[in-house]
Design an enzyme around this catalytic site. Structure first.
Site, PDB file in Angstrom:
ATOM      1  N   GLU A  67      -4.096  -9.602   3.507  1.00  0.00           N
ATOM      2  CA  GLU A  67      -5.018  -9.411   4.820  1.00  0.00           C
ATOM      3  C   GLU A  67      -5.922 -10.441   4.652  1.00  0.00           C
ATOM      4  O   GLU A  67      -6.440 -10.866   5.969  1.00  0.00           O
ATOM      5  CB  GLU A  67      -5.471  -7.978   4.420  1.00  0.00           C
ATOM      6  CG  GLU A  67      -4.448  -7.133   4.653  1.00  0.00           C
ATOM      7  CD  GLU A  67      -3.507  -6.356   3.664  1.00  0.00           C
ATOM      8  OE1 GLU A  67      -2.850  -5.377   3.964  1.00  0.00           O
ATOM      9  OE2 GLU A  67      -3.606  -7.205   2.694  1.00  0.00           O
ATOM     10  N   GLU A  78       0.790  -1.147  -0.043  1.00  0.00           N
ATOM     11  CA  GLU A  78      -0.056  -0.025  -0.032  1.00  0.00           C
ATOM     12  C   GLU A  78       0.932   1.194  -0.022  1.00  0.00           C
ATOM     13  O   GLU A  78       0.389   2.407  -0.668  1.00  0.00           O
ATOM     14  CB  GLU A  78      -0.821   0.094   1.199  1.00  0.00           C
ATOM     15  CG  GLU A  78      -1.898  -0.908   1.270  1.00  0.00           C
ATOM     16  CD  GLU A  78      -2.805  -1.409   2.245  1.00  0.00           C
ATOM     17  OE1 GLU A  78      -4.119  -1.546   2.382  1.00  0.00           O
ATOM     18  OE2 GLU A  78      -2.325  -1.055   3.367  1.00  0.00           O
TER      19      GLU A  78
END
Length: 260
Positions: A136, A116
């Site tokens: 995730e 990210e």
């Protein structure tokens, strides 16, 4: 080059380029609240410094660029604090909304929040040994720090595959998808990133800021482009740097930019 450092972040000034190096190799350069805030503080200062034209973001070691959130620290109650000035600077970096260009130098794998963080970089050079993943969902979470915007950077089908499976891809696959711009041998990553940064830094700061914002908006918020294009046309084309660019071209010399 001049170095300044905290335990977790090393800053090196290389002419007009500020190199930021995540410095937690024993924890795969995972993000703690203090490291996140140190990064945010550094990019805020870089934006405000007229002598800094480009930021290069890299990390210590050759195993990991960043393993994302430090889950051990998080479990122990570590606070992220994105509502602080430094936290907002970090958030703007991840969103790609800093006015200053950012070059990623991926020395090792970028996972979760590490990937990210790279989405906020404008140009990315990767080690051939690096891998990229958003795992995730395999931990009962989802990539809430910007990973769900992956489809603005790579094809939608590939973005869905990475986020829904949590599987890792190689550096070469990341280059094919457009996630990274270049793949080089591990020992050449920072040098290659600096070459990109120096080529960018040689250009006019206002023009760079305009290109960065408008090119990103064309993908993320096309309805805002016309308004911002008008702003940047009047700002850039009426600037001292625009006049300097024309005069330098006629006089056959390198321009001297003022950023105004």
């Amino acid at each position: 080059m001049a170095n300044t450092a905290t335990d977790e972040l090393v800053r090196t000034q290389h002419g007009p380029v500020l190199i930021l190096r995540l410095n937690r190799p024993d924890a795969r350069n995972a993000l703690t609240g203090s490291l996140l805030n140190a990064i945010g503080s550094a990019v805020n200062e870089a934006e405000a410094d007229p002598d800094t034209r480009v930021v290069v973001l890299t990390a210590t070691g050759d195993r990991a660029f960043c393993a994302g959130m430090d889950l051990r620290a998080f479990a122990d109650g570590d606070s992220i604090g994105l509502d602080s000035e430094d936290g907002l600077g970090y958030q703007r970096l991840c969103e790609g909304t800093l006015s200053i260009p950012v070059v990623g130098a991926v020395n090792g794998s970028a996972v979760g929040g590490g990937l990210e963080l790279l989405l906020g970089c404008d140009v990315v050079v990767s080690s051939s040994a690096a891998k990229f993943a958003l795992p995730e969902v395999s931990r009962g979470l989802f990539p809430a720090g910007g990973g769900t915007s992956l489809g603005t950077r790579i094809p939608l089908g590939a973005a869905l595959e990475l986020t829904l499976t949590g599987d890792a891809i190689t550096a070469e696959r990341a280059r094919e998808l457009g996630l990274v711009n270049a793949v080089v041998d591990p020992e050449q990553v920072l040098e290659s990133a600096l070459r990109y940064a120096e080529r960018i830094a040689a250009n006019a700061p206002l023009g760079l800021a305009a290109c960065k914002e408008l090119v990103r908006l064309a993908v993320t918020a096309p309805d805002r482009v016309a308004d911002r294009l008008g702003h940047w046309q009047s700002t850039v084309f009426g600037s001292a740097d625009a006049r300097e660019g024309a005069v330098a071209f006629v006089e056959k010399r390198a321009p001297v930019w003022q950023g105004r």
